[in-house]
Structure formats: C-alpha cells, structure tokens
Design a protein around this motif. Structure first.
Motif, PDB file in Angstrom:
ATOM      1  N   SER A  22       0.929   3.815  -3.075  1.00 36.59           N
ATOM      2  CA  SER A  22       0.487   5.192  -2.820  1.00 36.59           C
ATOM      3  C   SER A  22       1.514   6.189  -3.348  1.00 36.59           C
ATOM      4  N   LYS A  63       1.863   6.005  -7.232  1.00 36.66           N
ATOM      5  CA  LYS A  63       0.767   6.727  -7.892  1.00 36.66           C
ATOM      6  C   LYS A  63       1.032   8.231  -7.866  1.00 36.66           C
ATOM      7  N   ILE A  64       1.467   8.731  -6.726  1.00 33.64           N
ATOM      8  CA  ILE A  64       1.764  10.161  -6.610  1.00 33.64           C
ATOM      9  C   ILE A  64       2.912  10.531  -7.540  1.00 33.64           C
ATOM     10  N   LYS A 111      -3.374  14.448   0.755  1.00 36.62           N
ATOM     11  CA  LYS A 111      -4.657  13.758   0.574  1.00 36.62           C
ATOM     12  C   LYS A 111      -4.503  12.257   0.807  1.00 36.62           C
ATOM     13  N   GLU A 112      -3.419  11.675   0.302  1.00 35.79           N
ATOM     14  CA  GLU A 112      -3.217  10.234   0.410  1.00 35.79           C
ATOM     15  C   GLU A 112      -2.880   9.811   1.838  1.00 35.79           C
ATOM     16  N   ARG A 154      -6.874   9.968   3.132  1.00 33.33           N
ATOM     17  CA  ARG A 154      -7.289   8.645   2.629  1.00 33.33           C
ATOM     18  C   ARG A 154      -6.780   7.501   3.495  1.00 33.33           C
ATOM     19  N   ARG A 155      -5.483   7.454   3.750  1.00 34.14           N
ATOM     20  CA  ARG A 155      -4.891   6.322   4.480  1.00 34.14           C
ATOM     21  C   ARG A 155      -4.838   6.552   5.995  1.00 34.14           C
ATOM     22  N   GLN A 210       0.833  -1.210   0.000  1.00 39.33           N
ATOM     23  CA  GLN A 210       0.000   0.000   0.000  1.00 39.33           C
ATOM     24  C   GLN A 210       0.866   1.257   0.000  1.00 39.33           C
TER      25      GLN A 210
END
Length: 183
Positions: A10, A13-14, A31-32, A36-37, A6
């Motif tokens: 994460s 992706k960023i 945000k992540e 989100r996490r 994860q």
C-alpha cells in the motif's frame, strides 16, 4: 505476514505513483488507509495528519510511521516506512545516474512543466478536505487565510506560523469555545 505485505505494498504504491512530495500523498494515503483498507477511522486520520505535520521530517514518512505503528506495531512502522521510501530512493538514484544526459532535454522539461498544475491541485485537495471536516467555521478559515498570507506575502517562517496557530487553537478551544459552544 500477509498484513505486513499489504501494508508494504500500500505504501509502496503510494510512494511510487506520487509526484510532488508528501502533501500530494495525503489524499492517496487517506483513500488507502481509511476508505480502502479501513486500518484507521477518518477522525483518527485527521488527528494523525495533524501530528504528522507537526513532527519533524517529511509528512509522508511521518504518516507511514503513525499508520504502520497503529496497525502492526514496530514491525508495521518499519514496513510502512520502507514501502514509502524505497520508490523515491530508487527514482532519485536513477535520476542521479542519468541526470547529466537528461538535464537539458526539452521533452523532460515539458513533462515537468505539465506535471506542475496537477501537483498544485493535489496539494489543494487536502486543504479543502480539512476545511470541510472542520465545518468551514469562520475561525478556521480566518486562521488558514492569515497563515497563508503571512507566509506568502510577508515571508514569515512557517515555523512561527505553526507555533502561533497552535497557541491560537489552544486558546480558542480552552476558553472561547467553552464560553460559546455554538461557535
């Protein structure tokens, strides 16, 4: 092992979907990892961001180091950094391989010209968010304005601006804020 995956995905992706450098990544990282996490709290993210900006090296890598270490220790740090670095490395490698073919391509030039305003707005977002979190105090706004003008208009090295802002912040919070807590 799942949490490492994860963490890697994460930051991958960023790193893969951010154009414009580390400062553009800040809202995405926030945000992540905060919303989100929920790996770190918002206040802790702000402190981490301050440290990431102060430490030598790209802010995206420094952020990955702090978040990775905070969540999973040394292994998490390495995982987050690899997730951040691999997309850029691959893109730079591909661009270097085909650069001579696309260097003067008008379509590529137009694409990058179109991306510039989005990059500028993504850099402005963290600044505005930090001002909001600081409560828009006149001291912080004045300090930010003076720092920006010093770099932009007078060509002062950002290193000196950061050092002066740090000293000013220490002085303000050590003496002035203690004497006048309402400010």
């Amino acid at each position: 092992m799942r949490k490492y995956l994860q963490l890697f995905l994460s930051f991958f992706k960023i790193g893969a979907f951010t154009i414009g450098g580390g400062y553009v990544m800040i809202p995405l990282i926030e945000k992540e990892v905060v919303e989100r996490r929920r790996w770190i709290e918002r206040e802790e993210f702000t402190e981490m961001l301050t440290l990431a900006q102060s430490a030598p090296g790209p802010i995206s890598i420094n952020s990955a180091v702090f978040v990775g270490y905070k969540t999973l220790g040394l292994g998490g740090m390495i995982t987050a950094v690899l997730g951040t670095v691999i997309p850029s490395f691959v893109v730079i490698l591909l661009v270097a391989m085909f650069f001579t073919d696309i260097r003067e391509n008008p379509t590529v030039e137009r694409i990058f010209r179109g991306i510039r305003p989005a990059v500028v707005s993504l850099i402005v977002v963290p600044v505005v968010n930090m001002l909001k979190k600081s409560g828009f105090s006149p001291f912080v706004v004045s300090l930010a304005t003076i720092a920006a003008l010093a770099v932009w208009l007078f060509g002062v090295s950002p290193v000196w601006v950061i050092a002066a802002a740090g000293v000013t912040g220490v002085i303000y919070h050590s003496w002035i804020a203690k004497e006048h807590p309402e400010k």
